[in-house]
Scaffold this motif. Structure first.
Motif, PDB file in Angstrom:
ATOM      1  N   UNK A  97     -38.828   1.412 -36.408  1.00 55.82           N
ATOM      2  CA  UNK A  97     -38.076   0.409 -35.658  1.00 55.82           C
ATOM      3  C   UNK A  97     -37.788  -0.757 -36.586  1.00 55.82           C
ATOM      4  N   UNK A  98     -36.519  -1.133 -36.689  1.00 53.51           N
ATOM      5  CA  UNK A  98     -36.148  -2.306 -37.470  1.00 53.51           C
ATOM      6  C   UNK A  98     -35.644  -3.429 -36.578  1.00 53.51           C
ATOM      7  N   UNK A  99     -35.731  -3.214 -35.269  1.00 55.41           N
ATOM      8  CA  UNK A  99     -35.372  -4.243 -34.287  1.00 55.41           C
ATOM      9  C   UNK A  99     -36.422  -4.234 -33.183  1.00 55.41           C
ATOM     10  N   UNK A 100     -36.583  -5.358 -32.487  1.00 55.54           N
ATOM     11  CA  UNK A 100     -37.525  -5.373 -31.356  1.00 55.54           C
ATOM     12  C   UNK A 100     -37.149  -4.360 -30.278  1.00 55.54           C
ATOM     13  N   UNK A 257     -32.000   2.992 -35.792  1.00 53.63           N
ATOM     14  CA  UNK A 257     -31.194   1.777 -35.632  1.00 53.63           C
ATOM     15  C   UNK A 257     -29.935   1.825 -36.480  1.00 53.63           C
ATOM     16  N   UNK A 258     -29.958   2.616 -37.535  1.00 52.24           N
ATOM     17  CA  UNK A 258     -28.794   2.735 -38.425  1.00 52.24           C
ATOM     18  C   UNK A 258     -28.223   4.146 -38.437  1.00 52.24           C
ATOM     19  N   UNK A 271     -30.395  12.355 -47.578  1.00 50.02           N
ATOM     20  CA  UNK A 271     -30.015  11.290 -46.645  1.00 50.02           C
ATOM     21  C   UNK A 271     -28.968  11.848 -45.684  1.00 50.02           C
ATOM     22  N   UNK A 272     -29.261  11.805 -44.398  1.00 51.82           N
ATOM     23  CA  UNK A 272     -28.307  12.234 -43.381  1.00 51.82           C
ATOM     24  C   UNK A 272     -27.817  11.052 -42.577  1.00 51.82           C
ATOM     25  N   UNK A 273     -26.549  11.052 -42.238  1.00 47.17           N
ATOM     26  CA  UNK A 273     -25.960   9.919 -41.534  1.00 47.17           C
ATOM     27  C   UNK A 273     -25.077  10.359 -40.376  1.00 47.17           C
TER      28      UNK A 273
END
Length: 853
Positions: A97-100, A257-258, A271-273
């Motif tokens: 998690x990079x956000x709350x 988150x991304x 790396x998968x996007x």
């Protein structure tokens, strides 16, 4: 579906990727050895999605069956070896998690692991998360969810291992055999035509992946599937991985988150996007195997689009800064399958016997799906998995429109890692299906959610003033938390209260209606349902449809409107398919979906009779119109089929009429009910009232993995009748699990569904029965978070605030020993534990006085 009469059928599996290979292994293990796998490309690297899949496996899913598929796949692949090499690397999986907001979402996802039994799951704080993936920038991380047995499936290796096992049991594997057609005689498959000749078959299974729509079209079938390109890149060596001799040590990493995920690859990374525009591809536009091979590639691998990878590179540099500038050694757009509801497409063709589909299955779920399909094909049902949400025939016709399929699949691609609420409606292709009352519902400020294409009001803004009006007689309005409070309004409380005190109308048009008519209709229905059908005209029967193993396929309401004329209130398109596929050959019985041409208003409340009776000469008194009876009547100038049923626990009727007269019926009832305080009410109130009254919802509260006794609906089973599944019901073991009603202690502790349930006191013990520290696979010791101690004993199916009773309620599946009323349990809700108690049901009006008055 009726099983073929032959003892050893010839099976052709179209597609030798991970699904086809897994199915060949599973079905031959069950003794069917006349199995042929055909693929247009070379094997085991056929050129489909399997051939380029990075193999990252995360078992956590909001769907119980999808997590179960994944757990089976992991366990199977861990035991698979090909030429001395393992087919699975259990390096673990880490979601960060990079956000709350994402940190809270991981709390919810941890709840899924407990509900479904995913082993080795732990919530990590920011420090633990960075220690688990030490290249992460600590300033970017809020926390993580770690699952020990997640990891990397070596998909091509697993294909080879399973095909080898299938061959050892007698299967034939034919690479470089492109399927040109599926051969059908009458309504049964007889084989497949390939560019190398015809192959006889009694059963054909489409496991063609991204070519699935093309193969399905050969038998006139439309799949709700779109192949979409997805970006992936293998990097060159990075300094932080220099000298690495093993393929991977760190867990597979998901940065939702991304819309990114990562896996180690020796001295480099993969790396998968999903953070790019949707790139839909038609199956017919894919390169042929020969052309792709001549160009040095694969049909499922498209040219890389660097402009779409700018964000992933920038974001990777932000959260993994020590990696430095990355060299993209092998970057491509790989094609995968997406469906309109993110679930696989499994099951038999609706009208062609012997043609089966297993499509839209990712490597993560492949072996589990294959086991389910092998059971279904060989035994007639899956004994291991509940497949109702995966059934190929679950879709309504509008959901198979090409424009709808592509729009929905593209939306699902964009939202693949988004935090989505269970009630969140789709935003495109609306409105698609509207009742005749839709204009009036909009005038009343209906807040519309969507279900199976239907616009359904959840509550009405016109009723907002009721919350503070003198009609508020003291009923409690809760203050739900942020998650439970989404798609909610205090107006729902007012609508529920007015239904209990006065009268309300509900739009019930979305309820699937099936008409069964013709000579033999009674006998036909009796063969499928658990209630008695040979009752008087005007009778209404609540009953079940069972699978051949005695599990619940659906609950239905059957009204006998004539000697051989029935109206069935069903749960959806798979009920219609189930009934049609069980019609005897040459039967005069007609099974017809009449939903679109009809509509329904539910009018319920203590004053419902006061509204309806003055509009008709038909006797609507209790003496003249008993509970669970149906009558044809005129209300004013409108002919209705009135059924005295109530899914909210109050006096009232379901009023059916033709769609052309629906609006007139609505206006008539609203005008006649004005002096009685009538309102229109929405699904929010309906759901709360039905749980108060103890009514189950199929697909949530009960499915085909449950028996009538377990689900508490055995009253609907008449064992003196003969019906499908009866014999199995008599011999099926009862494991003691029960669907239980829980009363939650905190007046604002509202849950939604899928939350884990714990026995009280289990938070005093650690995973090994003791409190203390836990050592992870990296040798780090941590204090055990009390929220994570012990194992869940069950899970919540559906829930609502009981406005009548002033307390939250929830249904949950609990094991033997925890089902007695008065038993205390706890519900895990994000980071909290809510105290609850098993409660006798129904919680409201157990003596049925209000509903029968």
């Amino acid at each position: 579906m009726a099983q073929p009469s032959f003892a050893q059928p010839a099976v052709v599996i179209i597609g030798g990727g991970i699904v086809g290979a897994s199915l060949a292994d599973e079905i031959t293990e069950r003794g069917w050895t006349d199995v042929t796998v055909v693929d247009g490309g070379p094997l085991p690297v056929s050129g489909g999605s399997t051939s380029h899949a990075p193999g990252v496996v995360f078992q956590t899913n909001g769907s119980k069956v999808m997590s179960e598929f994944a757990m089976y796949t992991v366990n199977k692949f861990k035991s698979l070896v090909h030429q001395g090499d393992s087919c699975y690397l259990a390096v673990g999986g880490l979601e960060i998690a990079t956000t709350p907001e994402r940190a809270l979402e991981l709390e919810r996802r941890y709840g899924y692991t407990q509900s479904w039994g995913v082993p080795g799951a732990r919530l990590l704080d920011a420090r633990e998360t960075v220690r688990t993936w030490d290249l992460l920038d600590p300033s970017t991380v809020h926390g993580g969810l770690y699952v020990a047995d997640d990891g990397i499936a070596k998909a091509v290796r697993a294909v080879a291992a399973q095909l080898d096992r299938a061959r050892s049991r007698g299967a034939t594997v034919l690479p470089h055999h492109e399927v040109l057609d599926v051969l059908v005689t009458g309504n049964r498959v007889t084989g497949v035509r390939t560019d190398q000749g015809d192959i006889r078959a009694d059963i054909v299974v489409c496991c063609a992946g991204i070519w699935g729509p093309k193969v399905a079209a050969m038998v006139g079938q439309t799949l709700a599937l779109t192949p979409l390109a997805h970006q992936f890149a293998w990097t060159g060596p990075v300094n932080d991985l220099a000298g690495r001799t093993s393929e991977a040590v760190r867990p597979v990493l998901r940065h939702q988150d991304a819309d990114l995920y990562y896996r180690e690859n020796g001295t480099g990374l993969g790396i998968g996007s999903y953070r790019h525009r949707p790139m839909p591809v038609r199956s017919t536009d894919l390169a042929s195997w020969k052309d792709a091979a001549a160009a040095g590639g694969q049909p499922s691998v498209l040219d890389f689009t660097p402009e779409d990878f700018e964000f992933p590179l920038a974001e990777t540099a932000r959260i993994l800064p020590s990696l430095g500038e990355l060299e993209l050694k092998n970057a491509f757009n790989g094609v995968f399958s997406f469906t309109t509801d993110n679930m696989p497409l499994l099951g038999p063709h609706a009208s062609i016997d012997g043609f089966w589909t297993a499509e839209a299955v990712w490597v993560t779920h492949s072996a589990g799906v294959a086991k389910a399909m092998a059971e279904w094909i060989v035994d007639g049902y899956s004994r291991s998995f509940d497949l109702h949400a995966c059934d190929l025939n679950r879709f309504e016709r509008h959901q198979l429109a090409p424009a709808y399929i592509e729009a929905k699949d593209c939306q699902n691609f964009v939202e693949v890692y988004d935090i989505l609420h269970p009630l969140q409606p789709m935003e495109h292709s609306r409105p698609l299906r509207t009742s005749p009352f839709y204009a009036r519902e909009l005038e009343l400020g209906g807040v519309m959610l969507e279900a199976n294409g239907w616009e359904r009001p959840h509550w009405y803004a016109a009723n907002d003033a009721l919350v503070t009006s003198d009609r508020n007689t003291g009923w409690h309005i809760p203050q739900p938390g942020d998650w439970a409070g989404r798609f909610w309004s205090p107006t729902i409380a007012a609508e529920a209260a007015v239904t209990r005190t006065d009268v309300a109308i509900y739009d019930m048009t979305a309820l699937k209606r099936i008409e069964v008519t013709g000579a033999g209709a009674t006998e036909f229905l009796q063969s499928l349902v658990t209630g008695k059908m040979a009752k008087s005209v005007g009778s209404v029967t609540y009953c079940l449809m069972l699978d051949i193993d005695g599990g619940i396929r659906s609950d239905v309401t059957v009204a006998r409107l004539g000697e051989e004329h029935y109206q069935v209130g069903a749960n959806g398109a798979i009920d219609l398919d189930w009934m049609r596929r069980h019609l005897p050959d040459g039967s005069a019985v007609q099974v017809r979906d009449i939903t679109a041409g009809t509509c329904c208003i539910g009018i319920w409340g203590p004053k419902a009779r006061d509204v309806v009776q003055p509009l008709t000469d038909t006797d609507f008194s209790n003496a003249g119109f008993k509970y669970f009876r149906a009558k044809q009547a005129f209300l004013g100038t409108i002919e209705v089929t009135a059924m005295r049923l109530s899914y909210v626990g109050e006096l009232g009727w379901e009023l059916y009429t033709t769609a052309d007269q629906g609006l007139v019926l609505w206006d008539l009832l609203m005008k006649a009910g004005a002096e009685h305080g009538i309102i229109a009410a929405g699904r929010g109130a309906f759901n709360a009232l039905r749980i108060e009254k103890g009514y189950r919802s199929f697909g949530g509260d009960m499915t085909d993995e449950h028996t009538p006794v377990q689900a508490g609906v055995d009253f609907a089973v008449k064992m003196d009748q003969d019906f499908l599944g009866k014999d199995a019901l008599l011999t099926r073991e009862d494991d003691g699990k029960r669907l239980c009603l829980l009363t939650i202690e905190g007046e604002n502790d509202i849950v939604i569904g899928s939350e884990p349930v714990y026995a009280v006191g289990m938070d005093q013990l650690g995973p090994n029965g003791t409190r203390g520290t836990e050592v992870d696979k990296f040798g780090h010791a941590d204090e055990v978070d009390p929220r994570q101690e012990g194992r869940a004993i069950g899970y919540v199916t559906s829930a609502a605030y009981a406005y009548t009773l002033g307390t939250p309620l929830a249904y949950a599946w609990l094991p033997a020993g925890y089902t007695a009323p008065g038993t205390s349990v706890e519900i895990g809700y994000f980071g909290d534990r809510y105290r609850a108690v098993v409660t006798a049901e129904p919680a409201f009006d157990p003596e049925m006085k209000k509903i029968r008055c």
